[in-house]
Design a protein around this motif. Structure first.
Motif, PDB file in Angstrom:
ATOM      1  N   ALA A 160       0.829  -1.215   0.000  1.00  0.00           N
ATOM      2  CA  ALA A 160       0.000   0.000   0.000  1.00  0.00           C
ATOM      3  C   ALA A 160       0.860   1.260   0.000  1.00  0.00           C
ATOM      4  CB  ALA A 160      -0.945  -0.004   1.195  1.00  0.00           C
ATOM      5  N   ILE A 161       1.879   1.276   0.823  1.00  0.00           N
ATOM      6  CA  ILE A 161       2.748   2.466   0.893  1.00  0.00           C
ATOM      7  C   ILE A 161       3.514   2.647  -0.416  1.00  0.00           C
ATOM      8  CG2 ILE A 161       4.802   3.418   2.031  1.00  0.00           C
ATOM      9  CD1 ILE A 161       3.657   2.092   4.651  1.00  0.00           C
ATOM     10  N   TRP A 162       4.119   1.583  -0.897  1.00  0.00           N
ATOM     11  CA  TRP A 162       4.881   1.668  -2.140  1.00  0.00           C
ATOM     12  C   TRP A 162       3.964   1.998  -3.312  1.00  0.00           C
ATOM     13  CZ3 TRP A 162       9.312   2.973  -3.651  1.00  0.00           C
ATOM     14  CH2 TRP A 162       9.854   2.582  -4.872  1.00  0.00           C
ATOM     15  N   GLY A 163       2.823   1.311  -3.398  1.00  0.00           N
ATOM     16  CA  GLY A 163       1.870   1.570  -4.480  1.00  0.00           C
ATOM     17  C   GLY A 163       1.313   2.983  -4.423  1.00  0.00           C
ATOM     18  N   GLY A 164       0.984   3.442  -3.222  1.00  0.00           N
ATOM     19  CA  GLY A 164       0.470   4.807  -3.073  1.00  0.00           C
ATOM     20  C   GLY A 164       1.493   5.850  -3.483  1.00  0.00           C
ATOM     21  N   ALA A 165       2.748   5.633  -3.070  1.00  0.00           N
ATOM     22  CA  ALA A 165       3.808   6.580  -3.445  1.00  0.00           C
ATOM     23  C   ALA A 165       4.014   6.604  -4.963  1.00  0.00           C
ATOM     24  CB  ALA A 165       5.108   6.208  -2.733  1.00  0.00           C
ATOM     25  N   LEU A 166       4.042   5.428  -5.581  1.00  0.00           N
ATOM     26  CA  LEU A 166       4.188   5.369  -7.040  1.00  0.00           C
ATOM     27  C   LEU A 166       2.984   5.984  -7.750  1.00  0.00           C
ATOM     28  CD1 LEU A 166       5.699   1.795  -7.521  1.00  0.00           C
ATOM     29  CD2 LEU A 166       6.863   3.986  -7.853  1.00  0.00           C
ATOM     30  N   PHE A 167       1.800   5.776  -7.180  1.00  0.00           N
ATOM     31  CA  PHE A 167       0.569   6.328  -7.757  1.00  0.00           C
ATOM     32  C   PHE A 167       0.623   7.854  -7.758  1.00  0.00           C
ATOM     33  CE2 PHE A 167      -4.163   6.919  -7.663  1.00  0.00           C
ATOM     34  CZ  PHE A 167      -4.461   6.181  -8.792  1.00  0.00           C
ATOM     35  N   LEU A 168       1.055   8.428  -6.634  1.00  0.00           N
ATOM     36  CA  LEU A 168       1.181   9.895  -6.558  1.00  0.00           C
ATOM     37  C   LEU A 168       2.289  10.388  -7.489  1.00  0.00           C
ATOM     38  CD1 LEU A 168       0.740  10.395  -2.712  1.00  0.00           C
ATOM     39  CD2 LEU A 168      -0.952  10.843  -4.515  1.00  0.00           C
ATOM     40  N   TRP A 169       3.401   9.669  -7.548  1.00  0.00           N
ATOM     41  CA  TRP A 169       4.502  10.044  -8.432  1.00  0.00           C
ATOM     42  C   TRP A 169       4.069  10.022  -9.896  1.00  0.00           C
ATOM     43  CZ3 TRP A 169       8.688  12.694  -8.532  1.00  0.00           C
ATOM     44  CH2 TRP A 169       9.604  12.544  -9.563  1.00  0.00           C
ATOM     45  N   SER A 170       3.326   8.971 -10.288  1.00  0.00           N
ATOM     46  CA  SER A 170       2.869   8.896 -11.682  1.00  0.00           C
ATOM     47  C   SER A 170       1.905  10.047 -11.985  1.00  0.00           C
ATOM     48  CB  SER A 170       2.229   7.543 -11.989  1.00  0.00           C
ATOM     49  OG  SER A 170       0.991   7.394 -11.327  1.00  0.00           O
ATOM     50  N   GLY A 171       1.110  10.445 -11.012  1.00  0.00           N
ATOM     51  CA  GLY A 171       0.233  11.606 -11.194  1.00  0.00           C
ATOM     52  C   GLY A 171       1.036  12.871 -11.420  1.00  0.00           C
ATOM     53  N   TRP A 172       2.113  13.030 -10.648  1.00  0.00           N
ATOM     54  CA  TRP A 172       2.986  14.189 -10.823  1.00  0.00           C
ATOM     55  C   TRP A 172       3.607  14.185 -12.218  1.00  0.00           C
ATOM     56  CZ3 TRP A 172       3.795  18.866  -9.524  1.00  0.00           C
ATOM     57  CH2 TRP A 172       4.985  19.498  -9.820  1.00  0.00           C
ATOM     58  N   LEU A 173       3.991  13.013 -12.703  1.00  0.00           N
ATOM     59  CA  LEU A 173       4.554  12.915 -14.059  1.00  0.00           C
ATOM     60  C   LEU A 173       3.534  13.350 -15.112  1.00  0.00           C
ATOM     61  CD1 LEU A 173       6.551   9.553 -13.829  1.00  0.00           C
ATOM     62  CD2 LEU A 173       7.453  11.895 -13.766  1.00  0.00           C
ATOM     63  N   TYR A 174       2.258  12.996 -14.924  1.00  0.00           N
ATOM     64  CA  TYR A 174       1.210  13.453 -15.844  1.00  0.00           C
ATOM     65  C   TYR A 174       1.100  14.978 -15.823  1.00  0.00           C
ATOM     66  CZ  TYR A 174      -0.870   8.932 -17.044  1.00  0.00           C
ATOM     67  OH  TYR A 174      -1.097   7.685 -17.536  1.00  0.00           O
ATOM     68  N   VAL A 175       1.177  15.567 -14.645  1.00  0.00           N
ATOM     69  CA  VAL A 175       1.102  17.027 -14.529  1.00  0.00           C
ATOM     70  C   VAL A 175       2.274  17.673 -15.264  1.00  0.00           C
ATOM     71  CG1 VAL A 175       1.258  18.964 -12.902  1.00  0.00           C
ATOM     72  CG2 VAL A 175      -0.243  17.028 -12.387  1.00  0.00           C
ATOM     73  N   VAL A 176       3.469  17.144 -15.065  1.00  0.00           N
ATOM     74  CA  VAL A 176       4.665  17.683 -15.725  1.00  0.00           C
ATOM     75  C   VAL A 176       4.536  17.550 -17.246  1.00  0.00           C
ATOM     76  CG1 VAL A 176       7.157  17.317 -16.057  1.00  0.00           C
ATOM     77  CG2 VAL A 176       6.180  17.341 -13.747  1.00  0.00           C
ATOM     78  N   GLN A 177       4.102  16.378 -17.731  1.00  0.00           N
ATOM     79  CA  GLN A 177       3.939  16.168 -19.172  1.00  0.00           C
ATOM     80  C   GLN A 177       2.879  17.110 -19.737  1.00  0.00           C
ATOM     81  OE1 GLN A 177       2.969  11.984 -19.099  1.00  0.00           O
ATOM     82  NE2 GLN A 177       4.984  11.420 -19.865  1.00  0.00           N
ATOM     83  N   THR A 178       1.795  17.284 -19.014  1.00  0.00           N
ATOM     84  CA  THR A 178       0.721  18.167 -19.474  1.00  0.00           C
ATOM     85  C   THR A 178       1.215  19.605 -19.546  1.00  0.00           C
ATOM     86  OG1 THR A 178      -0.961  16.708 -18.547  1.00  0.00           O
ATOM     87  CG2 THR A 178      -1.618  18.991 -18.976  1.00  0.00           C
ATOM     88  N   HIS A 179       1.917  20.034 -18.508  1.00  0.00           N
ATOM     89  CA  HIS A 179       2.448  21.405 -18.488  1.00  0.00           C
ATOM     90  C   HIS A 179       3.394  21.633 -19.658  1.00  0.00           C
ATOM     91  CE1 HIS A 179       5.229  24.612 -17.174  1.00  0.00           C
ATOM     92  NE2 HIS A 179       4.091  25.180 -16.766  1.00  0.00           N
ATOM     93  N   ALA A 180       4.288  20.671 -19.903  1.00  0.00           N
ATOM     94  CA  ALA A 180       5.253  20.811 -21.003  1.00  0.00           C
ATOM     95  C   ALA A 180       4.547  20.850 -22.352  1.00  0.00           C
ATOM     96  CB  ALA A 180       6.258  19.670 -20.964  1.00  0.00           C
ATOM     97  N   ALA A 181       3.546  19.988 -22.536  1.00  0.00           N
ATOM     98  CA  ALA A 181       2.820  19.966 -23.825  1.00  0.00           C
ATOM     99  C   ALA A 181       2.076  21.264 -24.049  1.00  0.00           C
ATOM    100  CB  ALA A 181       1.865  18.776 -23.863  1.00  0.00           C
ATOM    101  N   LEU A 182       1.384  21.739 -23.025  1.00  0.00           N
ATOM    102  CA  LEU A 182       0.594  22.970 -23.175  1.00  0.00           C
ATOM    103  C   LEU A 182       1.497  24.182 -23.344  1.00  0.00           C
ATOM    104  CD1 LEU A 182      -2.269  22.303 -20.596  1.00  0.00           C
ATOM    105  CD2 LEU A 182      -2.326  22.027 -23.089  1.00  0.00           C
ATOM    106  N   ARG A 183       2.619  24.219 -22.635  1.00  0.00           N
ATOM    107  CA  ARG A 183       3.559  25.329 -22.799  1.00  0.00           C
ATOM    108  C   ARG A 183       4.173  25.298 -24.192  1.00  0.00           C
ATOM    109  NH1 ARG A 183       8.223  25.127 -18.891  1.00  0.00           N
ATOM    110  NH2 ARG A 183       9.145  23.942 -20.568  1.00  0.00           N
ATOM    111  N   GLY A 184       4.501  24.106 -24.690  1.00  0.00           N
ATOM    112  CA  GLY A 184       5.071  23.963 -26.032  1.00  0.00           C
ATOM    113  C   GLY A 184       4.055  24.346 -27.114  1.00  0.00           C
ATOM    114  N   ALA A 185       2.771  24.116 -26.856  1.00  0.00           N
ATOM    115  CA  ALA A 185       1.740  24.469 -27.831  1.00  0.00           C
ATOM    116  C   ALA A 185       1.555  25.968 -27.944  1.00  0.00           C
ATOM    117  CB  ALA A 185       0.406  23.810 -27.441  1.00  0.00           C
ATOM    118  N   ARG A 186       1.891  26.695 -26.875  1.00  0.00           N
ATOM    119  CA  ARG A 186       1.713  28.157 -26.889  1.00  0.00           C
ATOM    120  C   ARG A 186       2.856  28.859 -27.615  1.00  0.00           C
ATOM    121  NH1 ARG A 186       0.703  27.950 -20.919  1.00  0.00           N
ATOM    122  NH2 ARG A 186      -1.414  27.180 -20.811  1.00  0.00           N
TER     123      ARG A 186
END
Length: 187
Positions: A160-186
């Motif tokens: 649970a701890i390891w999975g939860g930490a990875l789950f939050l980390w993968s969410g952060w990676l989505y945020v970073v990818q989204t920010h980079a894509a949207l910034r690159g589109a502008r």
């Protein structure tokens, strides 16, 4: 990927989705933890099987690529909500994991609005789902004072701890990818 709807992997995902209300009823209604555990384990097996079969039979489809992660998210949310109601996990843990899914959903919506496809599923996200799929049944098994519960408890918390930490980390990676894509589109 094909446009086919009726494939063996998609049928397995639909069966997995149909198990969500059954799981919730078993866990919250009669509190039939053994049967709820069986449904949860079956959902994990069908989650693994649908991907294997899709590759083995060359039945990967656009619908399946959308359905499989949706089934994962629904099971995760339903399990967390039920576990909070049953006092198996604290509310703040569930709130963090559900908030992550809401943020990722917002990222996917923003990317779609800007004309981008959703980001590819990452290995971190797959590892998080894998760990949580083990953690949830083990957390359920860890309830009570039996020998099995005593043995399952530390293993359940580790997953649970390891999975939860990875789950939050993968969410952060989505945020970073989204920010980079949207910034690159502008630019």
């Amino acid at each position: 990927m094909s446009d086919r709807l009726l494939t063996v992997p998609n049928v397995l995902s639909i069966i997995r989705l149909a198990g969500v209300p059954l799981f919730l009823w078993l866990l919250l209604g009669p509190k039939a933890d053994g049967w709820a555990l069986a449904v949860l384990v079956a959902s994990g097996i069908t989650d693994w099987l649908d991907g294997k079969i899709a590759r083995w039979l060359n039945q990967a489809s656009k619908f399946g690529a959308m359905l499989d992660p949706a089934a994962d998210r629904l099971y995760t949310a339903a399990t967390l909500i039920a576990f909070v109601i049953r006092d198996i996990v604290p509310w703040w843990v569930a709130a963090l994991l559900v908030a992550r899914d809401l943020i990722v959903g917002a990222c996917i919506w923003l990317l779609g609005r800007a004309g981008f496809a959703p980001p590819e599923v990452t290995y971190v996200g797959k590892a998080a789902t894998f760990n949580l799929m083990y953690a949830f049944p083990l957390l359920l098994l860890a309830q009570g004072g039996s020998t099995a519960a005593t043995i399952a408890r530390p293993i359940a918390y580790a997953f649970a701890i390891w999975g939860g930490a990875l789950f939050l980390w993968s969410g952060w990676l989505y945020v970073v990818q989204t920010h980079a894509a949207l910034r690159g589109a502008r630019t």
